[in-house]
Scaffold this motif. Structure first.
Motif, short mmCIF file in Angstrom:
data_model
loop_
_atom_site.label_atom_id
_atom_site.label_comp_id
_atom_site.label_asym_id
_atom_site.label_seq_id
_atom_site.Cartn_x
_atom_site.Cartn_y
_atom_site.Cartn_z
N LEU A 109 39.90 43.57 30.13
CA LEU A 109 40.21 42.78 31.31
C LEU A 109 41.69 42.88 31.65
O LEU A 109 42.46 41.93 31.51
N GLY A 110 42.08 44.08 32.10
CA GLY A 110 43.41 44.28 32.64
C GLY A 110 43.44 44.00 34.13
O GLY A 110 42.40 43.69 34.74
N PRO A 111 44.60 44.11 34.75
CA PRO A 111 44.71 43.81 36.19
C PRO A 111 43.71 44.55 37.07
O PRO A 111 43.13 43.93 37.98
N CYS B 23 33.36 48.20 39.14
CA CYS B 23 32.15 47.37 39.13
C CYS B 23 31.39 47.56 40.44
O CYS B 23 31.94 48.04 41.43
N THR B 24 30.12 47.21 40.38
CA THR B 24 29.26 47.31 41.56
C THR B 24 28.66 45.95 41.85
O THR B 24 28.57 45.09 40.97
N GLN C 148 52.47 40.50 31.70
CA GLN C 148 51.47 39.99 30.76
C GLN C 148 50.94 38.64 31.24
O GLN C 148 49.73 38.38 31.20
N THR C 149 51.86 37.79 31.70
CA THR C 149 51.47 36.48 32.21
C THR C 149 50.57 36.61 33.42
O THR C 149 49.60 35.85 33.59
N SER C 150 50.87 37.59 34.28
CA SER C 150 50.05 37.77 35.48
C SER C 150 48.61 38.13 35.13
O SER C 150 47.68 37.76 35.86
N MET C 151 48.41 38.85 34.02
CA MET C 151 47.05 39.20 33.60
C MET C 151 46.29 37.93 33.21
O MET C 151 45.13 37.73 33.62
N SER C 152 46.93 37.06 32.44
CA SER C 152 46.28 35.81 32.04
C SER C 152 46.01 34.93 33.26
O SER C 152 44.96 34.29 33.36
N GLU C 153 46.95 34.92 34.20
CA GLU C 153 46.76 34.10 35.39
C GLU C 153 45.63 34.64 36.27
O GLU C 153 44.90 33.87 36.90
N ALA C 154 45.47 35.98 36.31
CA ALA C 154 44.37 36.56 37.08
C ALA C 154 43.03 36.18 36.46
O ALA C 154 42.06 35.88 37.18
N SER D 34 40.99 42.37 39.14
CA SER D 34 41.03 42.41 40.60
C SER D 34 39.67 42.81 41.18
O SER D 34 39.20 42.22 42.16
N ALA D 35 39.03 43.80 40.56
CA ALA D 35 37.72 44.25 41.04
C ALA D 35 36.68 43.15 40.89
O ALA D 35 35.86 42.93 41.80
#
Length: 241
Positions: free
Chosen positions: A28-30, A7-8, A78-84, A34-35
Protein backbone atom coordinates in the motif's frame (compact mmCIF):
# COMPACT_ATOMS: atom_id res chain seq x y z
CA UNK A 1 -13.57 -0.16 -15.57
CA UNK A 2 -9.82 0.00 -14.92
CA UNK A 3 -8.17 2.37 -12.44
CA UNK A 4 -4.65 2.66 -13.80
CA UNK A 5 -3.03 -0.75 -13.92
CA UNK A 6 -3.33 -1.37 -10.19
CA UNK A 7 -6.99 -2.18 -9.67
CA UNK A 8 -10.22 -2.70 -11.56
CA UNK A 9 -13.84 -1.93 -10.84
CA UNK A 10 -16.72 -4.05 -12.11
CA UNK A 11 -20.37 -4.61 -11.29
CA UNK A 12 -21.77 -8.05 -10.41
CA UNK A 13 -25.50 -7.68 -9.92
CA UNK A 14 -25.90 -5.04 -7.21
CA UNK A 15 -22.31 -5.47 -6.02
CA UNK A 16 -19.40 -3.24 -6.99
CA UNK A 17 -16.21 -5.31 -7.03
CA UNK A 18 -12.82 -3.59 -6.72
CA UNK A 19 -9.94 -5.97 -7.46
CA UNK A 20 -6.29 -5.20 -6.71
CA UNK A 21 -4.56 -6.65 -9.76
CA UNK A 22 -1.28 -8.48 -10.33
CA UNK A 23 0.66 -11.26 -8.68
CA UNK A 24 2.75 -9.14 -6.30
CA UNK A 25 2.23 -8.54 -2.61
CA UNK A 26 0.10 -5.42 -3.17
CA UNK A 27 2.05 -3.04 -0.98
CA UNK A 28 0.00 0.00 0.00
CA UNK A 29 2.26 2.70 -1.36
CA UNK A 30 1.04 6.02 -2.79
CA UNK A 31 0.19 4.65 -6.28
CA UNK A 32 -2.01 1.79 -5.03
CA UNK A 33 -3.62 3.92 -2.33
CA UNK A 34 -4.45 6.57 -4.92
CA UNK A 35 -5.91 3.93 -7.25
CA UNK A 36 -8.02 2.40 -4.47
CA UNK A 37 -9.34 5.76 -3.34
CA UNK A 38 -10.21 6.65 -6.94
CA UNK A 39 -12.01 3.32 -7.33
CA UNK A 40 -14.00 3.84 -4.11
CA UNK A 41 -14.88 7.36 -5.29
CA UNK A 42 -16.09 5.94 -8.62
CA UNK A 43 -18.29 3.45 -6.76
CA UNK A 44 -19.68 6.21 -4.58
CA UNK A 45 -20.49 8.33 -7.63
CA UNK A 46 -22.28 5.51 -9.44
CA UNK A 47 -26.04 5.52 -9.59
CA UNK A 48 -28.14 3.30 -7.38
CA UNK A 49 -27.43 1.60 -4.08
CA UNK A 50 -25.74 -1.77 -3.76
CA UNK A 51 -22.71 -3.01 -1.86
CA UNK A 52 -18.92 -3.01 -2.22
CA UNK A 53 -16.39 -5.86 -2.19
CA UNK A 54 -12.63 -5.30 -2.24
CA UNK A 55 -10.54 -8.31 -3.32
CA UNK A 56 -7.06 -9.00 -4.70
CA UNK A 57 -5.44 -11.29 -7.22
CA UNK A 58 -2.62 -13.66 -6.39
CA UNK A 59 -1.15 -14.88 -3.12
CA UNK A 60 -1.62 -11.66 -1.15
CA UNK A 61 -4.59 -9.52 -0.21
CA UNK A 62 -2.06 -6.88 0.86
CA UNK A 63 1.29 -7.10 2.61
CA UNK A 64 0.94 -3.67 4.19
CA UNK A 65 2.69 -0.36 3.62
CA UNK A 66 5.48 -0.08 1.05
CA UNK A 67 8.30 0.06 3.60
CA UNK A 68 11.02 -0.35 0.93
CA UNK A 69 9.77 2.85 -0.73
CA UNK A 70 9.42 4.60 2.64
CA UNK A 71 13.08 3.98 3.48
CA UNK A 72 14.17 5.91 0.39
CA UNK A 73 12.09 9.07 0.82
CA UNK A 74 11.92 12.00 3.28
CA UNK A 75 9.86 11.66 6.43
CA UNK A 76 7.09 13.92 5.11
CA UNK A 77 6.46 11.48 2.25
CA UNK A 78 6.35 8.56 4.64
CA UNK A 79 3.72 10.49 6.59
CA UNK A 80 1.77 11.16 3.41
CA UNK A 81 1.49 7.41 2.80
CA UNK A 82 -0.02 6.85 6.25
CA UNK A 83 -2.35 9.81 5.76
CA UNK A 84 -3.51 8.44 2.39
CA UNK A 85 -4.39 5.14 4.04
CA UNK A 86 -6.12 7.03 6.83
CA UNK A 87 -8.15 8.68 4.06
CA UNK A 88 -9.01 5.31 2.49
CA UNK A 89 -10.32 4.06 5.84
CA UNK A 90 -12.40 7.24 6.12
CA UNK A 91 -13.74 6.73 2.59
CA UNK A 92 -14.85 3.19 3.47
CA UNK A 93 -16.48 4.23 6.74
CA UNK A 94 -18.37 7.03 4.95
CA UNK A 95 -19.39 4.93 1.94
CA UNK A 96 -23.20 4.82 1.62
CA UNK A 97 -23.48 1.07 1.14
CA UNK A 98 -22.43 -2.14 2.96
CA UNK A 99 -18.82 -3.27 2.47
CA UNK A 100 -17.27 -6.76 2.48
CA UNK A 101 -13.58 -7.65 2.27
CA UNK A 102 -12.68 -10.72 0.22
CA UNK A 103 -9.44 -11.63 2.00
CA UNK A 104 -8.06 -13.71 -0.84
CA UNK A 105 -4.57 -14.20 0.61
CA UNK A 106 -2.15 -12.92 3.24
CA UNK A 107 -3.23 -9.66 4.91
CA UNK A 108 -0.42 -8.13 6.94
CA UNK A 109 -0.12 -4.86 8.89
CA UNK A 110 -1.96 -2.16 6.88
CA UNK A 111 -3.36 -4.97 4.71
CA UNK A 112 -4.91 -6.52 7.81
CA UNK A 113 -6.23 -3.09 8.84
CA UNK A 114 -7.75 -2.67 5.37
CA UNK A 115 -9.64 -5.94 5.73
CA UNK A 116 -10.92 -4.92 9.18
CA UNK A 117 -12.10 -1.53 7.86
CA UNK A 118 -14.97 -3.27 6.05
CA UNK A 119 -18.33 -4.13 7.60
CA UNK A 120 -17.68 -7.85 7.07
CA UNK A 121 -14.89 -10.10 5.84
CA UNK A 122 -14.71 -13.45 4.07
CA UNK A 123 -11.30 -15.12 4.25
CA UNK A 124 -9.72 -17.85 2.14
CA UNK A 125 -9.71 -21.07 4.16
CA UNK A 126 -6.82 -22.85 2.49
CA UNK A 127 -4.22 -20.08 2.27
CA UNK A 128 -3.41 -16.78 3.89
CA UNK A 129 -3.35 -15.30 7.35
CA UNK A 130 -4.05 -12.09 9.23
CA UNK A 131 -0.83 -10.68 10.66
CA UNK A 132 -0.12 -7.45 12.51
CA UNK A 133 3.61 -7.44 11.89
CA UNK A 134 4.61 -4.21 13.65
CA UNK A 135 6.06 -5.84 16.77
CA UNK A 136 8.23 -8.16 14.64
CA UNK A 137 9.27 -5.34 12.29
CA UNK A 138 10.07 -2.90 15.10
CA UNK A 139 7.52 -0.32 13.90
CA UNK A 140 5.20 1.61 16.21
CA UNK A 141 1.51 1.06 15.58
CA UNK A 142 -0.34 4.19 14.49
CA UNK A 143 -3.29 5.49 16.48
CA UNK A 144 -6.09 4.68 14.04
CA UNK A 145 -4.78 1.13 13.54
CA UNK A 146 -5.00 0.66 17.30
CA UNK A 147 -8.56 2.02 17.41
CA UNK A 148 -9.60 -0.12 14.45
CA UNK A 149 -8.31 -3.24 16.19
CA UNK A 150 -9.85 -2.20 19.50
CA UNK A 151 -13.27 -1.77 17.96
CA UNK A 152 -13.27 -4.53 15.32
CA UNK A 153 -11.54 -7.36 17.23
CA UNK A 154 -13.95 -8.23 20.04
CA UNK A 155 -11.70 -10.22 22.36
CA UNK A 156 -8.89 -8.59 24.37
CA UNK A 157 -6.73 -11.73 24.33
CA UNK A 158 -7.05 -11.91 20.55
CA UNK A 159 -5.97 -8.27 20.22
CA UNK A 160 -2.99 -9.00 22.46
CA UNK A 161 -2.00 -12.04 20.41
CA UNK A 162 -2.27 -10.11 17.14
CA UNK A 163 -0.53 -6.90 18.24
CA UNK A 164 1.91 -7.81 21.03
CA UNK A 165 2.80 -11.35 19.92
CA UNK A 166 2.54 -10.92 16.16
CA UNK A 167 0.57 -14.16 15.84
CA UNK A 168 -0.39 -15.15 12.28
CA UNK A 169 -4.08 -16.00 12.31
CA UNK A 170 -5.51 -18.52 9.88
CA UNK A 171 -9.04 -18.25 8.53
CA UNK A 172 -10.36 -20.98 10.82
CA UNK A 173 -8.96 -19.25 13.89
CA UNK A 174 -10.13 -15.82 12.70
CA UNK A 175 -13.68 -17.14 12.33
CA UNK A 176 -13.53 -18.86 15.71
CA UNK A 177 -12.33 -15.67 17.38
CA UNK A 178 -14.89 -13.48 15.66
CA UNK A 179 -12.38 -11.45 13.64
CA UNK A 180 -13.82 -12.41 10.23
CA UNK A 181 -17.30 -13.58 9.36
CA UNK A 182 -16.66 -16.63 7.19
CA UNK A 183 -13.98 -18.84 5.64
CA UNK A 184 -14.42 -19.93 2.03
CA UNK A 185 -12.93 -23.10 0.58
CA UNK A 186 -11.21 -23.13 -2.80
CA UNK A 187 -9.16 -20.57 -4.68
CA UNK A 188 -9.23 -16.82 -5.09
CA UNK A 189 -12.36 -16.77 -7.25
CA UNK A 190 -14.24 -18.94 -4.76
CA UNK A 191 -13.47 -16.42 -2.00
CA UNK A 192 -14.53 -13.54 -4.24
CA UNK A 193 -17.76 -15.35 -5.15
CA UNK A 194 -18.53 -15.95 -1.46
CA UNK A 195 -17.87 -12.30 -0.59
CA UNK A 196 -19.97 -11.09 -3.52
CA UNK A 197 -22.82 -13.39 -2.42
CA UNK A 198 -22.61 -11.99 1.12
CA UNK A 199 -22.57 -8.43 -0.26
CA UNK A 200 -25.48 -9.17 -2.60
CA UNK A 201 -27.54 -10.39 0.35
CA UNK A 202 -26.85 -7.10 2.15
CA UNK A 203 -27.63 -5.04 -0.95
CA UNK A 204 -30.93 -6.89 -1.32
CA UNK A 205 -32.08 -5.44 2.00
CA UNK A 206 -32.61 -2.13 0.20
CA UNK A 207 -31.27 0.03 3.01
CA UNK A 208 -30.80 3.78 2.67
CA UNK A 209 -27.07 4.09 1.99
CA UNK A 210 -26.61 7.41 3.77
CA UNK A 211 -28.24 5.93 6.87
CA UNK A 212 -25.88 2.94 6.64
CA UNK A 213 -22.89 5.31 6.54
CA UNK A 214 -24.09 7.38 9.49
CA UNK A 215 -24.80 4.28 11.58
CA UNK A 216 -21.33 2.94 10.75
CA UNK A 217 -19.69 6.18 11.92
CA UNK A 218 -21.76 6.07 15.11
CA UNK A 219 -20.84 2.42 15.71
CA UNK A 220 -17.09 3.05 15.43
CA UNK A 221 -16.81 6.64 16.73
CA UNK A 222 -13.22 6.47 17.95
CA UNK A 223 -11.98 5.24 14.56
CA UNK A 224 -14.11 7.76 12.67
CA UNK A 225 -12.83 10.60 14.85
CA UNK A 226 -9.23 9.74 13.94
CA UNK A 227 -9.77 9.42 10.18
CA UNK A 228 -12.65 11.73 9.26
CA UNK A 229 -10.51 14.78 8.40
CA UNK A 230 -8.56 12.81 5.77
CA UNK A 231 -11.39 11.29 3.72
CA UNK A 232 -12.95 12.39 0.46
CA UNK A 233 -16.01 13.61 2.37
CA UNK A 234 -13.90 16.10 4.34
CA UNK A 235 -11.98 17.21 1.25
CA UNK A 236 -15.24 17.93 -0.59
CA UNK A 237 -16.49 20.01 2.33
CA UNK A 238 -13.41 22.25 2.53
CA UNK A 239 -13.80 25.68 0.95
CA UNK A 240 -11.77 26.24 -2.20
CA UNK A 241 -9.22 29.00 -2.01
Amino acid sequence: MATGNLCTVEKRGRVHLITITGAGDHRLGPPLLSALRSAVAAVRASSGAGALVIAAEGKYFSNGFDQAWARTVPRRLQTSMSEAFRGLVADLLALPMPTVAAVTGHAAAAGCALALAHDAAVMRASRGFLYMSEVDAGIKIVDYFAELLRQKVPDAATRRDMVLRGDKMTAAEAVRRGVVDAAADGGVEDVVDAAVAAAEALAARGWDGEVVAEIRKAMWPAVWDKVKDYGAEAAAARPRL
